[in-house]
Design a protein around this motif. Structure first.
Motif, mmCIF file in Angstrom:
data_model
loop_
_atom_site.group_PDB
_atom_site.id
_atom_site.type_symbol
_atom_site.label_atom_id
_atom_site.label_comp_id
_atom_site.label_asym_id
_atom_site.label_seq_id
_atom_site.Cartn_x
_atom_site.Cartn_y
_atom_site.Cartn_z
ATOM 1 N N ALA A 110 0.828 -1.204 0.000
ATOM 2 C CA ALA A 110 0.000 0.000 0.000
ATOM 3 C C ALA A 110 0.867 1.261 0.000
ATOM 4 C CB ALA A 110 -0.909 0.014 1.221
ATOM 5 N N PRO A 111 0.689 2.121 -1.001
ATOM 6 C CA PRO A 111 1.338 3.429 -0.963
ATOM 7 C C PRO A 111 0.464 4.406 -0.185
ATOM 8 C CG PRO A 111 0.222 3.164 -3.058
ATOM 9 C CD PRO A 111 -0.049 1.911 -2.257
ATOM 10 N N VAL A 112 1.065 5.166 0.705
ATOM 11 C CA VAL A 112 0.320 6.137 1.506
ATOM 12 C C VAL A 112 0.934 7.512 1.301
ATOM 13 C CG1 VAL A 112 -0.520 6.737 3.807
ATOM 14 C CG2 VAL A 112 -0.083 4.334 3.241
ATOM 15 N N LEU A 113 0.111 8.462 0.882
ATOM 16 C CA LEU A 113 0.548 9.844 0.712
ATOM 17 C C LEU A 113 -0.130 10.705 1.770
ATOM 18 C CD1 LEU A 113 0.355 10.161 -3.199
ATOM 19 C CD2 LEU A 113 2.305 9.454 -1.778
ATOM 20 N N LEU A 114 0.644 11.616 2.372
ATOM 21 C CA LEU A 114 0.147 12.419 3.487
ATOM 22 C C LEU A 114 0.524 13.881 3.292
ATOM 23 C CD1 LEU A 114 1.949 9.743 4.705
ATOM 24 C CD2 LEU A 114 0.418 10.189 6.608
ATOM 25 N N GLU A 201 -5.448 -2.830 3.051
ATOM 26 C CA GLU A 201 -5.891 -1.441 2.960
ATOM 27 C C GLU A 201 -6.623 -1.011 4.225
ATOM 28 O OE1 GLU A 201 -7.797 0.942 -0.652
ATOM 29 O OE2 GLU A 201 -9.264 -0.366 0.331
ATOM 30 N N ALA A 202 -7.538 -1.849 4.720
ATOM 31 C CA ALA A 202 -8.292 -1.503 5.928
ATOM 32 C C ALA A 202 -7.375 -1.439 7.137
ATOM 33 C CB ALA A 202 -9.420 -2.511 6.156
ATOM 34 N N TYR A 203 -6.379 -2.324 7.191
ATOM 35 C CA TYR A 203 -5.455 -2.301 8.321
ATOM 36 C C TYR A 203 -4.633 -1.012 8.326
ATOM 37 C CZ TYR A 203 -1.692 -3.379 11.524
ATOM 38 O OH TYR A 203 -0.802 -3.308 12.565
ATOM 39 N N VAL A 204 -4.153 -0.606 7.165
ATOM 40 C CA VAL A 204 -3.373 0.638 7.081
ATOM 41 C C VAL A 204 -4.247 1.833 7.449
ATOM 42 C CG1 VAL A 204 -2.107 2.165 5.522
ATOM 43 C CG2 VAL A 204 -1.751 -0.303 5.404
ATOM 44 N N ALA A 205 -5.494 1.847 6.986
ATOM 45 C CA ALA A 205 -6.413 2.926 7.346
ATOM 46 C C ALA A 205 -6.628 2.969 8.853
ATOM 47 C CB ALA A 205 -7.745 2.749 6.623
ATOM 48 N N HIS A 206 -6.743 1.793 9.465
ATOM 49 C CA HIS A 206 -6.889 1.715 10.923
ATOM 50 C C HIS A 206 -5.669 2.293 11.630
ATOM 51 C CE1 HIS A 206 -6.752 -0.001 14.942
ATOM 52 N NE2 HIS A 206 -5.693 -0.698 14.591
ATOM 53 N N ARG A 207 -4.474 1.968 11.154
ATOM 54 C CA ARG A 207 -3.261 2.470 11.796
ATOM 55 C C ARG A 207 -3.184 3.996 11.690
ATOM 56 N NH1 ARG A 207 0.738 -1.270 13.694
ATOM 57 N NH2 ARG A 207 1.766 0.678 14.300
ATOM 58 N N LEU A 208 -3.596 4.533 10.574
ATOM 59 C CA LEU A 208 -3.600 5.988 10.413
ATOM 60 C C LEU A 208 -4.598 6.635 11.366
ATOM 61 C CD1 LEU A 208 -3.456 6.075 6.520
ATOM 62 C CD2 LEU A 208 -1.691 7.010 8.026
ATOM 63 N N ALA A 209 -5.797 6.083 11.434
ATOM 64 C CA ALA A 209 -6.815 6.645 12.324
ATOM 65 C C ALA A 209 -6.390 6.527 13.782
ATOM 66 C CB ALA A 209 -8.151 5.931 12.090
ATOM 67 N N ALA A 211 -3.509 6.641 14.901
ATOM 68 C CA ALA A 211 -2.431 7.597 15.150
ATOM 69 C C ALA A 211 -2.935 9.037 15.246
ATOM 70 C CB ALA A 211 -1.376 7.497 14.048
ATOM 71 N N GLY A 212 -4.235 9.222 15.052
ATOM 72 C CA GLY A 212 -4.800 10.558 15.188
ATOM 73 C C GLY A 212 -5.036 11.287 13.890
ATOM 74 N N ILE A 213 -4.958 10.570 12.753
ATOM 75 C CA ILE A 213 -5.224 11.197 11.457
ATOM 76 C C ILE A 213 -6.739 11.207 11.240
ATOM 77 C CG2 ILE A 213 -4.778 11.133 8.981
ATOM 78 C CD1 ILE A 213 -2.332 11.679 10.817
ATOM 79 N N LEU A 214 -7.296 12.399 11.101
ATOM 80 C CA LEU A 214 -8.751 12.543 11.033
ATOM 81 C C LEU A 214 -9.311 12.353 9.627
ATOM 82 C CD1 LEU A 214 -9.118 15.656 13.384
ATOM 83 C CD2 LEU A 214 -9.202 13.210 13.979
ATOM 84 N N THR A 215 -8.492 12.606 8.623
ATOM 85 C CA THR A 215 -8.936 12.482 7.234
ATOM 86 C C THR A 215 -8.135 11.396 6.551
ATOM 87 O OG1 THR A 215 -9.504 14.835 7.126
ATOM 88 C CG2 THR A 215 -9.235 13.672 5.032
ATOM 89 N N VAL A 216 -8.780 10.275 6.272
ATOM 90 C CA VAL A 216 -8.128 9.139 5.622
ATOM 91 C C VAL A 216 -9.020 8.674 4.477
ATOM 92 C CG1 VAL A 216 -7.245 6.798 5.863
ATOM 93 C CG2 VAL A 216 -7.055 8.404 7.787
ATOM 94 N N GLU A 217 -8.469 8.629 3.286
ATOM 95 C CA GLU A 217 -9.214 8.131 2.127
ATOM 96 C C GLU A 217 -8.526 6.890 1.581
ATOM 97 O OE1 GLU A 217 -10.788 9.419 -2.346
ATOM 98 O OE2 GLU A 217 -9.650 10.848 -1.136
ATOM 99 N N ALA A 218 -9.280 5.822 1.436
ATOM 100 C CA ALA A 218 -8.785 4.593 0.821
ATOM 101 C C ALA A 218 -9.395 4.491 -0.575
ATOM 102 C CB ALA A 218 -9.162 3.386 1.669
ATOM 103 N N LEU A 219 -8.560 4.381 -1.588
ATOM 104 C CA LEU A 219 -9.052 4.432 -2.963
ATOM 105 C C LEU A 219 -9.714 3.134 -3.409
ATOM 106 C CD1 LEU A 219 -6.282 6.473 -4.801
ATOM 107 C CD2 LEU A 219 -8.351 7.261 -3.666
ATOM 108 N N GLY A 220 -9.417 2.028 -2.753
ATOM 109 C CA GLY A 220 -10.099 0.777 -3.074
ATOM 110 C C GLY A 220 -9.782 0.192 -4.434
ATOM 111 N N ARG A 221 -8.546 0.340 -4.895
ATOM 112 C CA ARG A 221 -8.134 -0.215 -6.197
ATOM 113 C C ARG A 221 -7.253 -1.437 -5.957
ATOM 114 N NH1 ARG A 221 -8.568 4.450 -9.569
ATOM 115 N NH2 ARG A 221 -10.446 5.501 -8.822
ATOM 116 N N ASP A 222 -7.643 -2.576 -6.545
ATOM 117 C CA ASP A 222 -6.926 -3.828 -6.344
ATOM 118 C C ASP A 222 -5.861 -4.014 -7.419
ATOM 119 O OD1 ASP A 222 -6.100 -6.393 -5.688
ATOM 120 O OD2 ASP A 222 -7.933 -7.376 -6.411
#
Length: 253
Positions: A110-114, A201-209, A211-222
């Motif tokens: 998963a690539p994550v841009l912040l 993807e869901a696990y990475v989104a969970h780790r971001l949330a 950590a206190g990140i309020l805005t997280v978008e997962a694009l859902g592309r396989d």
């Protein structure tokens, strides 16, 4: 010339960024398209041209900076571009310097841009399962804060990666996550006997949330099931192919 396909996130509107796939490049054969992986057997000149096209599609005139990725939790701050042979061994980059295009290579991970727009600080992380459970996104956020970012202002987007339906893992893999936190069981679905399907993807989104990140978008592309758009290590492995391409995700100021 086919245009480079760039997928952008609403969460990062106003910030130069893009998740790229295999469309728009000049590589041929098994890695046909926009292959940017120097670890592949592709023609180095084709890789260099693909990297140039990718960078120009996201941050025209910017200087592309990438890492020697090792599936670690380590992040580095970048103040200037460096030669390919001098790439740090790490899996995330952050910067507050305009003109640097931070690039992360993936082929199922998963690539994550912040970005913290107000502080003018951006980051990019390579979150495979090992880096994700090791805390690569936590390291990225913490390092962004040293440059003036605040985690409650940071927005994050998770780009194309292998989806749960395509990501079969064994019981040893499952136990590693369950032992780290029993709540992680929710990221696994039943599969064939003694196997599970993991939702990276869901696990990475969970780790971001978490950590206190309020805005997280997962694009859902396989990446695995969309062969015409993305490279996939696991797909190549299942087919017994001797090589595979890498796509890039870029963010900059």
């Amino acid at each position: 010339m086919n245009p480079v396909e760039v997928t952008r996130s609403r969460a990062l509107d106003g910030v130069a960024h893009g998740f790229l796939g295999r469309r728009g490049g000049i590589s041929t054969g098994l890695v046909a398209g926009l292959n940017v992986g120097t670890g592949s057997a592709d023609d180095p000149q084709a890789i260099a041209e693909n990297r140039r096209r990718a960078s120009e599609a996201v941050l025209p005139g910017g200087r592309l900076v990438t890492l020697y990725q090792v599936h670690s939790p380590d992040a580095v701050a970048v103040i200037e571009s460096f030669e390919e042979r001098l790439r740090p061994r790490a899996d995330a980059l952050v910067t507050d310097r305009p003109g640097l295009a931070l690039g992360i290579l993936t082929a199922d991970c998963a690539p994550v841009l912040l970005a913290d727009r107000e502080a003018g600080v951006v980051g990019a992380a390579h979150a495979g399962w090992k880096g994700a459970i090791g805390g690569v996104t936590d390291s990225t956020i913490a390092l962004m804060e040293t440059l003036g970012a605040r985690r409650e202002r940071i927005a994050a987007a998770i780009g194309p990666c292998i989806a749960r339906a395509s990501y079969e893992v064994d019981q040893g893999f499952f136990r590693r996550f369950a032992e780290a936190d029993p709540a992680n069981e929710r990221f696994f679905a039943d599969g064939r006997p003694d196997h599970c399907q993991f939702d990276l993807e869901a696990y990475v989104a969970h780790r971001l949330a978490a950590a206190g990140i309020l805005t997280v978008e997962a694009l859902g592309r396989d990446t695995y099931s969309n062969e015409d758009r993305f490279y996939s290590f696991r797909r190549a492995t299942h087919r017994g192919e001797p090589d595979y391409g890498r796509q890039i995700s870029i963010i900059g100021l």
